[in-house]
Design a protein around this motif. Structure first.
Motif, PDB file in Angstrom:
ATOM      1  N   SER A  43       0.734  -1.130   0.057  1.00  0.00           N
ATOM      2  CA  SER A  43      -0.104   0.049  -0.066  1.00  0.00           C
ATOM      3  C   SER A  43       0.777   1.224  -0.088  1.00  0.00           C
ATOM      4  N   LYS A  44       2.293   1.110   0.256  1.00  0.00           N
ATOM      5  CA  LYS A  44       2.960   2.227   0.320  1.00  0.00           C
ATOM      6  C   LYS A  44       3.559   2.441  -1.138  1.00  0.00           C
ATOM      7  N   VAL A  45       4.032   3.776  -1.397  1.00  0.00           N
ATOM      8  CA  VAL A  45       4.802   4.051  -2.628  1.00  0.00           C
ATOM      9  C   VAL A  45       6.190   3.750  -2.381  1.00  0.00           C
ATOM     10  N   THR A  46       6.596   2.654  -3.180  1.00  0.00           N
ATOM     11  CA  THR A  46       7.932   2.353  -2.958  1.00  0.00           C
ATOM     12  C   THR A  46       9.084   3.292  -3.826  1.00  0.00           C
ATOM     13  N   VAL A  47      10.188   3.817  -3.337  1.00  0.00           N
ATOM     14  CA  VAL A  47      10.707   4.730  -3.605  1.00  0.00           C
ATOM     15  C   VAL A  47      12.191   4.394  -3.413  1.00  0.00           C
ATOM     16  N   VAL A  48      13.180   4.614  -4.409  1.00  0.00           N
ATOM     17  CA  VAL A  48      14.803   4.262  -4.341  1.00  0.00           C
ATOM     18  C   VAL A  48      15.179   5.564  -4.601  1.00  0.00           C
ATOM     19  N   ALA A  49      16.241   5.930  -3.488  1.00  0.00           N
ATOM     20  CA  ALA A  49      17.055   7.367  -3.869  1.00  0.00           C
ATOM     21  C   ALA A  49      18.217   6.912  -3.859  1.00  0.00           C
ATOM     22  N   SER A  50      19.242   7.803  -4.456  1.00  0.00           N
ATOM     23  CA  SER A  50      20.562   7.279  -4.618  1.00  0.00           C
ATOM     24  C   SER A  50      21.351   7.562  -3.388  1.00  0.00           C
ATOM     25  N   THR A  51      20.876   8.582  -2.518  1.00  0.00           N
ATOM     26  CA  THR A  51      21.553   8.755  -1.449  1.00  0.00           C
ATOM     27  C   THR A  51      20.337   9.026  -0.362  1.00  0.00           C
ATOM     28  N   ASN A  52      20.895   9.095   1.133  1.00  0.00           N
ATOM     29  CA  ASN A  52      19.935   9.372   2.149  1.00  0.00           C
ATOM     30  C   ASN A  52      19.605  10.622   2.232  1.00  0.00           C
ATOM     31  N   VAL A  53      20.106  11.705   1.523  1.00  0.00           N
ATOM     32  CA  VAL A  53      19.959  12.956   1.313  1.00  0.00           C
ATOM     33  C   VAL A  53      18.446  13.046   0.644  1.00  0.00           C
ATOM     34  N   TYR A  54      18.242  12.559  -0.398  1.00  0.00           N
ATOM     35  CA  TYR A  54      16.946  12.506  -1.098  1.00  0.00           C
ATOM     36  C   TYR A  54      15.955  11.477  -0.494  1.00  0.00           C
ATOM     37  N   GLY A  55      16.553  10.437  -0.042  1.00  0.00           N
ATOM     38  CA  GLY A  55      15.456   9.469   0.842  1.00  0.00           C
ATOM     39  C   GLY A  55      15.000  10.325   1.868  1.00  0.00           C
ATOM     40  N   ASP A  56      15.655  10.991   2.592  1.00  0.00           N
ATOM     41  CA  ASP A  56      15.138  11.955   3.739  1.00  0.00           C
ATOM     42  C   ASP A  56      14.066  12.783   3.465  1.00  0.00           C
ATOM     43  N   ILE A  57      14.330  13.473   2.215  1.00  0.00           N
ATOM     44  CA  ILE A  57      13.339  14.567   1.634  1.00  0.00           C
ATOM     45  C   ILE A  57      12.289  13.859   1.197  1.00  0.00           C
ATOM     46  N   THR A  58      12.275  12.670   0.878  1.00  0.00           N
ATOM     47  CA  THR A  58      11.165  11.936   0.299  1.00  0.00           C
ATOM     48  C   THR A  58      10.257  11.590   1.341  1.00  0.00           C
ATOM     49  N   GLU A  59      10.985  11.008   2.652  1.00  0.00           N
ATOM     50  CA  GLU A  59      10.167  10.778   3.654  1.00  0.00           C
ATOM     51  C   GLU A  59       9.356  11.714   4.508  1.00  0.00           C
ATOM     52  N   GLN A  60      10.023  12.926   4.485  1.00  0.00           N
ATOM     53  CA  GLN A  60       9.470  14.260   4.832  1.00  0.00           C
ATOM     54  C   GLN A  60       8.372  14.593   4.259  1.00  0.00           C
ATOM     55  N   ILE A  61       8.167  14.355   2.821  1.00  0.00           N
ATOM     56  CA  ILE A  61       6.982  14.675   2.115  1.00  0.00           C
ATOM     57  C   ILE A  61       6.000  13.585   2.060  1.00  0.00           C
ATOM     58  N   GLY A  62       6.420  12.117   2.130  1.00  0.00           N
ATOM     59  CA  GLY A  62       5.497  11.053   2.003  1.00  0.00           C
ATOM     60  C   GLY A  62       5.192  10.646   3.157  1.00  0.00           C
ATOM     61  N   GLY A  63       5.776  10.802   4.389  1.00  0.00           N
ATOM     62  CA  GLY A  63       5.578  10.184   5.556  1.00  0.00           C
ATOM     63  C   GLY A  63       5.344   8.831   5.676  1.00  0.00           C
ATOM     64  N   ASP A  64       4.213   8.260   6.223  1.00  0.00           N
ATOM     65  CA  ASP A  64       4.058   6.940   6.395  1.00  0.00           C
ATOM     66  C   ASP A  64       3.460   6.148   5.322  1.00  0.00           C
ATOM     67  N   LYS A  65       3.073   7.160   3.970  1.00  0.00           N
ATOM     68  CA  LYS A  65       2.750   6.742   3.000  1.00  0.00           C
ATOM     69  C   LYS A  65       3.905   5.970   1.864  1.00  0.00           C
ATOM     70  N   VAL A  66       5.055   6.038   2.405  1.00  0.00           N
ATOM     71  CA  VAL A  66       6.076   5.715   1.487  1.00  0.00           C
ATOM     72  C   VAL A  66       7.030   4.914   2.245  1.00  0.00           C
ATOM     73  N   ASP A  67       7.801   3.983   1.323  1.00  0.00           N
ATOM     74  CA  ASP A  67       8.896   3.077   1.769  1.00  0.00           C
ATOM     75  C   ASP A  67       9.986   3.383   0.764  1.00  0.00           C
ATOM     76  N   VAL A  68      10.961   3.922   1.639  1.00  0.00           N
ATOM     77  CA  VAL A  68      12.098   4.720   0.984  1.00  0.00           C
ATOM     78  C   VAL A  68      13.179   3.590   1.240  1.00  0.00           C
ATOM     79  N   THR A  69      14.095   3.422  -0.080  1.00  0.00           N
ATOM     80  CA  THR A  69      15.488   2.765   0.109  1.00  0.00           C
ATOM     81  C   THR A  69      16.531   3.764  -0.111  1.00  0.00           C
ATOM     82  N   SER A  70      17.495   4.058   0.351  1.00  0.00           N
ATOM     83  CA  SER A  70      18.265   4.951   0.225  1.00  0.00           C
ATOM     84  C   SER A  70      19.641   3.959  -0.101  1.00  0.00           C
TER      85      SER A  70
END
Length: 312
Positions: A43-70
């Motif tokens: 149910s979450k949007v799966t996101v891959v970010a090249s670094t944890n910089v972009y991973g964290d920004i995505t988590e700030q915007i997506g909250g608990d609706k995203v699953d981020v791999t940095s």
């Protein structure tokens, strides 16, 4: 035996296919404890970010609706020399959104995404979002996450991509991006305060990493371009250029040294030592998030440290 880049990518792709075939019940996790396959919940949007910089920004915007791999999250790892793994490629194969820096900084993402066969992922390239291009006769400074106007644009782009993947929560993503951008505005105000107090003052760097920050603060980079380019590329600095750089500190021609801790070596250590011996403040910076920091907290610390150094 050495391998060519193309052969290396092919080998990775073969290994990844084998991994995909046998990992249906895998519990392997990345360094942040998140499933490297791209998400623990469908149910979450799966996101891959090249670094944890972009991973964290995505988590700030997506909250608990995203699953981020940095992919890169180790503050001691130099992203320029990173070699991606089969686990990274598996995550990319399942991602709905992929965020990379671009500008030659993390080319491994493009190669591995292509090999993964995931042609449907929404791709976000931060350099392209920034609209920045290299000045004539010069190279582009690709470290755009130190440029707050670019990060503001990126926040909107990420919110739009997440909203496309999860339309039911699109309004939430937009609101979160707006809240994030207000925090960026506060950082830009801090930069403006530095510029008002210290416009035109000289600083030294070891790499171009912090230049968007120092330029926004109205500071003049005095470091010979040959020095910072050689350090960034992992090349030796000529004795003449090194001596020219060291004189900036022995002659107290700069008010601070902004020092990239992730690519230190004998020559940058000499520069750091010269600054310390001259009583010139050293402001450490990194290319990825330090442990325990989010993007806003990290950048606030960087801006505050720069201001404190200049005020000494």
């Amino acid at each position: 035996m050495s391998t060519t880049p193309s052969l290396r990518v092919a080998l990775i792709a073969v290994a990844s296919l084998a991994l995909l075939a046998g990992c249906g019940n895998s519990s392997d996790a990345d360094s942040d404890g998140k499933n490297a396959g791209g998400g623990s919940s469908s149910s979450k949007v799966t996101v891959v970010a090249s670094t944890n910089v972009y991973g964290d920004i995505t988590e700030q915007i997506g909250g608990d609706k995203v699953d981020v791999t940095s992919i890169i999250s180790d503050p001691d790892q130099d992203p320029h020399s990173y070699e991606a793994s089969t686990q990274n490629q598996l995550a990319l194969s399942k991602a709905k959104v992929v965020i990379e820096n671009g500008g030659g900084y993390d080319d491994f993402v493009d190669r591995m995404l292509k090999s993964s066969g995931n042609s449907g992922a929404e791709r976000i390239n931060a350099v392209k979002v920034s609209g920045k291009t290299a000045p004539e006769g010069e190279e582009l400074n690709e470290h755009v996450w130190y440029d707050f106007p670019t990060v503001s644009k990126l926040a909107d782009r990420i919110a739009a991509a997440l909203g496309k993947a999860d339309s039911a929560n699109a309004d939430t993503f937009t609101k979160n991006a707006e809240a994030f951008k207000k925090k960026l505005t506060a950082l830009e105000t801090k930069e403006a305060d530095i510029k008002k107090a210290h416009h035109g003052e000289g600083v030294g760097i070891t790499e171009p990493v912090p230049l968007y920050l120092t330029e926004a603060a109205g500071l003049d980079n005095k470091t010979p371009e040959e020095f910072s380019e050689a350090i960034e590329e992992g090349d030796d600095v000529s004795p003449k250029t090194l001596q020219e750089t060291l004189k900036l500190y022995s002659g107290k021609k700069v008010a601070a040294l902004v020092y990239n801790e992730q690519t230190s070596g004998p020559q940058t250590e000499k520069v750091k030592k010269a600054a310390e011996n001259a009583g010139i403040p050293v402001v450490p910076v990194t290319e990825t998030l330090p442990e325990g920091k989010d993007y806003i907290g990290w950048m606030t610390s960087n801006v505050d440290a720069l201001a404190a150094a200049l005020n000494k």
